[in-house]
Design an enzyme around this catalytic site. Structure first.
Site, short mmCIF file in Angstrom:
data_model
loop_
_atom_site.label_atom_id
_atom_site.label_comp_id
_atom_site.label_asym_id
_atom_site.label_seq_id
_atom_site.Cartn_x
_atom_site.Cartn_y
_atom_site.Cartn_z
CG HIS A 181 17.14 2.95 29.26
ND1 HIS A 181 17.34 1.70 28.73
CD2 HIS A 181 17.03 2.80 30.60
CE1 HIS A 181 17.36 0.82 29.71
NE2 HIS A 181 17.17 1.45 30.86
CB ALA A 203 -0.92 -0.02 1.22
P1 FAD Z 1 -6.27 -1.72 -4.76
O1 FAD Z 1 -6.21 -1.48 -3.32
O2 FAD Z 1 -6.53 -3.10 -5.26
O3 FAD Z 1 -7.39 -0.73 -5.31
C1 FAD Z 1 -7.77 -0.71 -6.65
C2 FAD Z 1 -9.18 -0.16 -6.71
O4 FAD Z 1 -9.50 0.09 -8.07
C3 FAD Z 1 -10.24 -1.12 -6.19
O5 FAD Z 1 -11.15 -0.45 -5.38
C4 FAD Z 1 -10.92 -1.62 -7.47
O6 FAD Z 1 -12.28 -1.96 -7.27
C5 FAD Z 1 -10.79 -0.40 -8.35
N1 FAD Z 1 -10.84 -0.65 -9.78
C6 FAD Z 1 -10.12 -1.55 -10.50
N2 FAD Z 1 -10.40 -1.44 -11.81
C7 FAD Z 1 -11.31 -0.46 -11.91
C8 FAD Z 1 -12.00 0.12 -13.01
N3 FAD Z 1 -11.77 -0.27 -14.26
N4 FAD Z 1 -12.89 1.10 -12.76
C9 FAD Z 1 -13.12 1.52 -11.49
N5 FAD Z 1 -12.50 1.01 -10.43
C10 FAD Z 1 -11.61 0.04 -10.64
N6 FAD Z 1 -0.14 -3.94 1.94
C11 FAD Z 1 0.56 -3.26 2.87
O7 FAD Z 1 1.33 -2.35 2.52
N7 FAD Z 1 0.42 -3.55 4.22
C12 FAD Z 1 -0.40 -4.53 4.65
O8 FAD Z 1 -0.51 -4.76 5.85
C13 FAD Z 1 -1.13 -5.28 3.70
N8 FAD Z 1 -1.97 -6.26 4.08
C14 FAD Z 1 -2.70 -6.93 3.15
C15 FAD Z 1 -3.55 -7.94 3.57
C16 FAD Z 1 -4.32 -8.63 2.66
C17 FAD Z 1 -5.24 -9.72 3.13
C18 FAD Z 1 -4.24 -8.28 1.27
C19 FAD Z 1 -5.10 -8.98 0.24
C20 FAD Z 1 -3.39 -7.28 0.83
C21 FAD Z 1 -2.60 -6.60 1.77
N9 FAD Z 1 -1.71 -5.60 1.37
C22 FAD Z 1 -0.98 -4.92 2.32
C23 FAD Z 1 -1.53 -5.21 -0.04
C24 FAD Z 1 -2.33 -3.95 -0.34
O9 FAD Z 1 -3.68 -4.19 -0.06
C25 FAD Z 1 -2.13 -3.54 -1.79
O10 FAD Z 1 -0.75 -3.38 -2.05
C26 FAD Z 1 -2.84 -2.24 -2.08
O11 FAD Z 1 -4.22 -2.33 -1.81
C27 FAD Z 1 -2.64 -1.82 -3.54
O12 FAD Z 1 -3.25 -0.59 -3.74
P2 FAD Z 1 -3.83 -0.17 -5.16
O13 FAD Z 1 -4.44 1.17 -4.96
O14 FAD Z 1 -2.78 -0.32 -6.20
O15 FAD Z 1 -4.96 -1.25 -5.52
#
Ligand code: FAD
Ligand code: AMP
Length: 475
Positions: free
Chosen positions: A451, A327
């Site tokens: 500490h 994230a």
């Molecule tokens: P996403 O969070 O996947 O968001 C993408 C968004 O775009 C979604 O809402 C989707 O619906 C939307 N979307 C996609 N295509 C379209 C479209 N064509 N039109 C409109 N909307 C669309 N990372 C960490 O750094 N720390 C953690 O502790 C951590 N824990 C995790 C635990 C779990 C169980 C999981 C599954 C993942 C975890 N991650 C963690 C990873 C983290 O969730 C991802 O790296 C992060 O969410 C990626 O962000 P993003 O914005 O690229 O994509």
């Protein structure tokens, strides 16, 4: 409402929503389109991280750890609590309410920063137009000067392990169980598999983790990985390495999992099976013909180091592009892109991205592992400090693990820092800052640490790299 914006962001996860907010802060007109739907059908901003990833998993990790500590550890402190009982419905209600508060918070941030949030599916058309299909099927087309693709990732599924969302599930389903499975199988001993396995183990499941690779946590410094493996074993997580799952089938009330290892073929019976074998970039229905945006051979949107795609004024950030699927990596990319669009400076230092596994003990690291430094051939020195020698860790009844620093011999540069122990994910921030400023080991040695704090472990590890540790014997 105008349909013309300086910036349109597709996706409101931790990569997309910060891009939109920073664009608003940069006085650009901006819309953020997101199609996320929760299991109850409601729409929410925040993407995987807030709705089905980082936040709900951390809520359950915290609750389950408290439950386990209340059961097994309070007595050591002299606290007598009697019979500790689990109210899973209340635990899950708390998890859901944290998620709701955080996702509603994004709407408030959008309003405060002038971002137009739109629920619906976004599709990039040639000419930097974005076609938006609303939840009711209505369509509109937005015109943008710049488009930021932040469509994220989705769980990898195994063809021979057919997902049904009830018995054979993904990480999202596994965060929403309404009963503790008696026997839980997890395929994949990656970060997500270990975190979910830990939650349900603490709440009472017999957990078996099947991992195809022979090596445990290959991306982690192996001193730390070996220590972690020992702790997880003690906690009752049955982690089988070199165990390749070939198929799984729902049979009656349970699942039969077939896997093979060096000893031959095996069948494992579980009540629920979580498939946690990684995530893939999600770009389904994202790009119309003729946009010029290219994908690489693994399906990631192709970008340069500033997240520019092949198409002019189209950018891509987060899990949908190369780099660690984290994230905070996506967030920095989103912010960088929104600053570059506004003509400001923007950069992501990909060499200094922290990683955290939120198990107990926690595991966190930044920079290179000892194995990587060794392979690179640069002369290096190592300092370690065990939490067993930390007064604060002892007071917390959390004296497992260690801090480890790997530094260059020639100019004393900190090359990597690795922590397994209490609050490792918080402690690593100091190392990230040190490395961002190209600190030397001596800089850390000369920095005063309060500490008694856990942070002294990093201080002492830095001292130990030059055999100058005070609170541990130098070897
Ligand atoms: P996403 O969070 O996947 O968001 C993408 C968004 O775009 C979604 O809402 C989707 O619906 C939307 N979307 C996609 N295509 C379209 C479209 N064509 N039109 C409109 N909307 C669309 N990372 C960490 O750094 N720390 C953690 O502790 C951590 N824990 C995790 C635990 C779990 C169980 C999981 C599954 C993942 C975890 N991650 C963690 C990873 C983290 O969730 C991802 O790296 C992060 O969410 C990626 O962000 P993003 O914005 O690229 O994509
Ligand atoms: P990560 O990519 O960190 O989420 O981890 C996923 C893990 O799942 C990796 O360590 C893979 O080796 C493991 N994995 C992938 N496919 C299988 C399989 N069929 N059986 C067992 N483990 C697998």
């Amino acid at each position: 409402m105008s349909d013309s914006f300086d910036v349109v962001v597709i996706g409101a996860g931790p990569a997309g929503y910060p891009a939109a907010i920073r664009a608003g802060q940069n006085k650009l007109t901006v819309a953020c389109v997101d199609e996320w739907k929760n299991s109850d059908g409601s729409a929410a901003f925040g993407g995987t991280c807030l709705n089905a990833g980082c936040i709900p998993s951390k809520a359950l990790l915290e609750s389950s750890e408290l439950f386990q500590r209340a059961k097994d550890e309070f007595a050591v402190h002299g606290i007598v609590v009697g019979d500790v009982k689990l109210d899973l419905a209340a635990m899950q209600k708390r998890r859901a309410s944290i998620v709701k508060t955080m996702t509603n918070g994004i709407m408030a941030l959008f309003r405060a920063n002038g971002v137009t949030g739109i629920h619906g599916h976004g599709r990039l058309l040639p000419g930097n137009r974005v076609q938006v299909t609303g939840p009711d099927g209505s369509e509109r087309t937005l015109q943008a000067r710049h488009v930021v693709l932040a469509s994220g990732s989705s769980p990898v599924r195994l063809r021979a392990v057919p997902h049904d969302g009830v018995r054979i599930v993904d990480s999202w389903n596994a965060l929403e169980f309404d009963a503790v499975p008696r026997r839980l199988g997890v395929i994949g001993a990656g970060v997500i598999g270990l975190e979910l396995g830990s939650v349900w183990r603490r709440l009472g499941s017999e957990v078996t983790v099947l991992e195809a690779l022979e090596q445990f946590l290959p991306m982690v410094d192996q001193t730390i990985a070996k220590e972690a493996q020992r702790h997880f074993k003690k906690q009752g997580l049955d982690i089988k390495l070199g165990a390749k799952v070939s198929s799984a089938e729902v049979k009656g009330d349970g699942v039969e999992v077939r896997y093979s290892d060096a000893a031959g073929d095996h069948a494992l019976q579980v009540d629920k099976l979580v498939v946690a074998v990684g995530r893939r970039p999600f770009t389904d229905e994202l790009l119309a013909e003729g946009t010029g945006v290219l994908l690489d051979d693994r399906g990631f949107i192709q970008v340069d180091e500033h997240c520019r795609t092949n198409a002019p004024d189209v950018w891509a950030v987060g899990d949908a592009v190369r780099g660690p699927m984290l994230a905070h990596k996506g967030k920095e990319e989103g912010v960088m892109v929104a600053d570059l669009i506004a003509g400001h400076f923007g950069e992501v230092n990909y060499k200094v991205i922290p990683s955290v596994v939120y198990t107990a003990p926690e595991i966190a690291w930044v920079g290179q592992t000892e194995e990587q430094v060794k392979a690179g051939g640069r002369a290096y020195k190592v300092g370690t400090f065990p939490f067993a020698a930390s007064g604060r860790a002892r007071a917390m009844e959390a004296a497992q693990g260690m801090a480890k620093i790997v530094s260059a011999v020639d100019d004393d540069e900190v090359l990597g820092v690795h922590v397994i122990g209490p609050m490792a994910g918080e402690l690593i921030a100091e190392a990230v800052l040190a490395m961002e400023y190209s600190a030397s080991t001596e800089d850390l040695q000369r920095t005063i640490h309060a500490h008694p704090t856990l942070s002294e472990a990093l201080h002492e590890a830095a001292l130990a790299a030059d055999k100058k540790a005070i609170d541990a014997i130098n070897r």
